[in-house]
Write a protein that holds these residues in place. Sequence first.
Motif, PDB file in Angstrom:
ATOM      1  N   THR A 140      24.003   9.221  16.493  1.00 24.90           N
ATOM      2  CA  THR A 140      24.610   8.642  15.292  1.00 24.90           C
ATOM      3  C   THR A 140      23.559   8.165  14.306  1.00 24.90           C
ATOM      4  N   ALA A 141      23.944   8.173  13.051  1.00 21.46           N
ATOM      5  CA  ALA A 141      23.072   7.658  11.995  1.00 21.46           C
ATOM      6  C   ALA A 141      23.934   7.225  10.820  1.00 21.46           C
ATOM      7  N   TYR A 142      23.445   6.251  10.084  1.00 21.48           N
ATOM      8  CA  TYR A 142      24.082   5.834   8.833  1.00 21.48           C
ATOM      9  C   TYR A 142      23.066   6.045   7.716  1.00 21.48           C
ATOM     10  N   VAL A 143      23.474   6.781   6.693  1.00 16.95           N
ATOM     11  CA  VAL A 143      22.593   7.066   5.555  1.00 16.95           C
ATOM     12  C   VAL A 143      23.144   6.354   4.330  1.00 16.95           C
ATOM     13  N   LYS A 144      22.357   5.432   3.798  1.00 13.68           N
ATOM     14  CA  LYS A 144      22.770   4.708   2.598  1.00 13.68           C
ATOM     15  C   LYS A 144      22.509   5.571   1.362  1.00 13.68           C
ATOM     16  N   VAL A 145      23.507   5.646   0.505  1.00 12.86           N
ATOM     17  CA  VAL A 145      23.410   6.474  -0.696  1.00 12.86           C
ATOM     18  C   VAL A 145      23.509   5.563  -1.922  1.00 12.86           C
ATOM     19  N   ALA A 146      22.454   5.527  -2.718  1.00 11.08           N
ATOM     20  CA  ALA A 146      22.381   4.573  -3.831  1.00 11.08           C
ATOM     21  C   ALA A 146      23.469   4.805  -4.874  1.00 11.08           C
ATOM     22  N   ASP A 147      23.801   6.075  -5.134  1.00 13.05           N
ATOM     23  CA  ASP A 147      24.777   6.374  -6.188  1.00 13.05           C
ATOM     24  C   ASP A 147      26.154   6.698  -5.606  1.00 13.05           C
ATOM     25  N   TRP A 148      26.477   6.060  -4.483  1.00 11.48           N
ATOM     26  CA  TRP A 148      27.781   6.316  -3.869  1.00 11.48           C
ATOM     27  C   TRP A 148      28.886   5.879  -4.828  1.00 11.48           C
ATOM     28  N   TRP A 198      25.224  15.479  15.854  1.00 12.51           N
ATOM     29  CA  TRP A 198      24.964  14.252  15.088  1.00 12.51           C
ATOM     30  C   TRP A 198      26.219  13.841  14.344  1.00 12.51           C
ATOM     31  N   LEU A 199      26.611  12.593  14.521  1.00  9.64           N
ATOM     32  CA  LEU A 199      27.692  11.998  13.762  1.00  9.64           C
ATOM     33  C   LEU A 199      27.052  11.096  12.716  1.00  9.64           C
ATOM     34  N   VAL A 200      27.027  11.597  11.485  1.00 14.48           N
ATOM     35  CA  VAL A 200      26.283  10.939  10.403  1.00 14.48           C
ATOM     36  C   VAL A 200      27.260  10.352   9.400  1.00 14.48           C
ATOM     37  N   THR A 201      27.144   9.074   9.146  1.00 15.07           N
ATOM     38  CA  THR A 201      27.984   8.414   8.154  1.00 15.07           C
ATOM     39  C   THR A 201      27.188   8.230   6.872  1.00 15.07           C
ATOM     40  N   LEU A 202      27.745   8.730   5.780  1.00 15.08           N
ATOM     41  CA  LEU A 202      27.169   8.523   4.439  1.00 15.08           C
ATOM     42  C   LEU A 202      28.043   7.512   3.694  1.00 15.08           C
ATOM     43  N   GLY A 203      27.404   6.550   3.091  1.00 16.01           N
ATOM     44  CA  GLY A 203      28.161   5.551   2.362  1.00 16.01           C
ATOM     45  C   GLY A 203      27.264   4.676   1.511  1.00 16.01           C
ATOM     46  N   THR A 230      31.875   4.258  -6.643  1.00 13.24           N
ATOM     47  CA  THR A 230      32.516   2.959  -6.459  1.00 13.24           C
ATOM     48  C   THR A 230      33.926   3.137  -5.886  1.00 13.24           C
ATOM     49  N   GLY A 231      34.197   2.420  -4.822  1.00 14.36           N
ATOM     50  CA  GLY A 231      35.531   2.466  -4.211  1.00 14.36           C
ATOM     51  C   GLY A 231      35.752   3.584  -3.232  1.00 14.36           C
ATOM     52  N   ALA A 232      34.843   4.546  -3.168  1.00 11.76           N
ATOM     53  CA  ALA A 232      35.013   5.662  -2.224  1.00 11.76           C
ATOM     54  C   ALA A 232      34.635   5.210  -0.821  1.00 11.76           C
ATOM     55  N   PRO A 233      35.449   5.523   0.179  1.00 10.83           N
ATOM     56  CA  PRO A 233      35.103   5.139   1.553  1.00 10.83           C
ATOM     57  C   PRO A 233      33.942   5.982   2.067  1.00 10.83           C
ATOM     58  N   PRO A 234      33.203   5.493   3.059  1.00 15.62           N
ATOM     59  CA  PRO A 234      32.154   6.305   3.676  1.00 15.62           C
ATOM     60  C   PRO A 234      32.721   7.593   4.274  1.00 15.62           C
ATOM     61  N   VAL A 235      31.879   8.591   4.401  1.00 15.54           N
ATOM     62  CA  VAL A 235      32.266   9.880   4.984  1.00 15.54           C
ATOM     63  C   VAL A 235      31.506  10.073   6.291  1.00 15.54           C
ATOM     64  N   ARG A 236      32.261  10.368   7.362  1.00 16.15           N
ATOM     65  CA  ARG A 236      31.666  10.625   8.673  1.00 16.15           C
ATOM     66  C   ARG A 236      31.554  12.136   8.872  1.00 16.15           C
ATOM     67  N   MET A 237      30.326  12.621   8.903  1.00 12.99           N
ATOM     68  CA  MET A 237      30.058  14.050   9.037  1.00 12.99           C
ATOM     69  C   MET A 237      29.583  14.354  10.451  1.00 12.99           C
ATOM     70  N   LEU A 238      30.103  15.408  11.033  1.00 12.48           N
ATOM     71  CA  LEU A 238      29.665  15.848  12.352  1.00 12.48           C
ATOM     72  C   LEU A 238      28.836  17.116  12.188  1.00 12.48           C
ATOM     73  N   LEU A 239      27.559  17.048  12.587  1.00 17.56           N
ATOM     74  CA  LEU A 239      26.648  18.187  12.472  1.00 17.56           C
ATOM     75  C   LEU A 239      26.511  18.894  13.810  1.00 17.56           C
ATOM     76  N   LEU A 240      26.857  20.196  13.814  1.00 11.69           N
ATOM     77  CA  LEU A 240      26.636  21.075  14.957  1.00 11.69           C
ATOM     78  C   LEU A 240      25.637  22.141  14.538  1.00 11.69           C
ATOM     79  N   SER A 241      24.906  22.674  15.488  1.00  9.67           N
ATOM     80  CA  SER A 241      24.043  23.813  15.164  1.00  9.67           C
ATOM     81  C   SER A 241      23.799  24.646  16.416  1.00  9.67           C
TER      82      SER A 241
END
Length: 274
Positions: free
Chosen positions: A34-42, A268-273, A44-55
């Motif tokens: 798991t990881a959380y990636v902070k996005v500066a220009d996220w 990887w379960l990556v949350t962007l927010g 306003t009001g949008a919920p975080p997105v949980r992305m699942l990465l397979l390869s």
Amino acid sequence: MLIFRRVAFWVFLALGLLLARGYWNATRDPIVRTAYVKVADWPTGAPPVRMLLLSDIHVSGPEMPPARMAEIARKLNALKPDLILIAGDLVSTKRLATHIYTTAEVVAPLRALHAPLGVVVTLGNHDHWYDEAGFRRALPEAGLTLLANQAVKRGPLVIGGVDDDFTGHADIQATIAAMDAFDGPRILLTHSPDIVPALPIRVAAVLAGHTHCSQIQWPWGKPLVYSTRYGDRFNCGFKRDRGQTVIVSAGLGTSVIWLRYGAPPDVWLVTLGP
């Protein structure tokens, strides 16, 4: 002669146990990192997105038949990701494979993957070598979005899919131009992480595979081989490279030989927010 036989017995027993352990490593359920990636220009009001990465699914016998991939897909659905990303190498044609499956058989278990924002795929080198045209037909027919130097918007995210760099199909400029048609935080999905030094812009995250985290590592942690031109720089895991977030999965299947040591399968379960 008796001593020789005893020594040979223990040597063959140790070798058999070593091979069995490597095969077990290769066929175990993937670790969910798991990881959380902070996005500066996220937005306003949008919920975080949980992305699942397979390869690097590498459907082939004996260790990754379609039925096993379908079962993995059902287990991954339980993580309830908002978006699923597959960074290429759906198939394997390794010489030690006991069975090579058709393109339709390779794609079929991916139908079991479900996420509200869909499933987005880029091709890898093995896919290009095996049946590029077939995958270009079969993936959309199965309801998956295939990106080849193209972009789509899913929720607040702009997803650029760079085609495979290893086989010379990557076109970074075309991908960025396609992303320019949308507003929102940007991510890049690509099979090989080796595109990162050539990126003219910074994105929220680059998500990749290809390296298998070397698949086999010596007991002291040193990789046996690298599948990247940059060694440890992009070989495995979560990286911050000159301000760019890069996440490289160890993959699900195997290449060359159906063994893993020190580099277990993972997703990887990556949350962007914000």
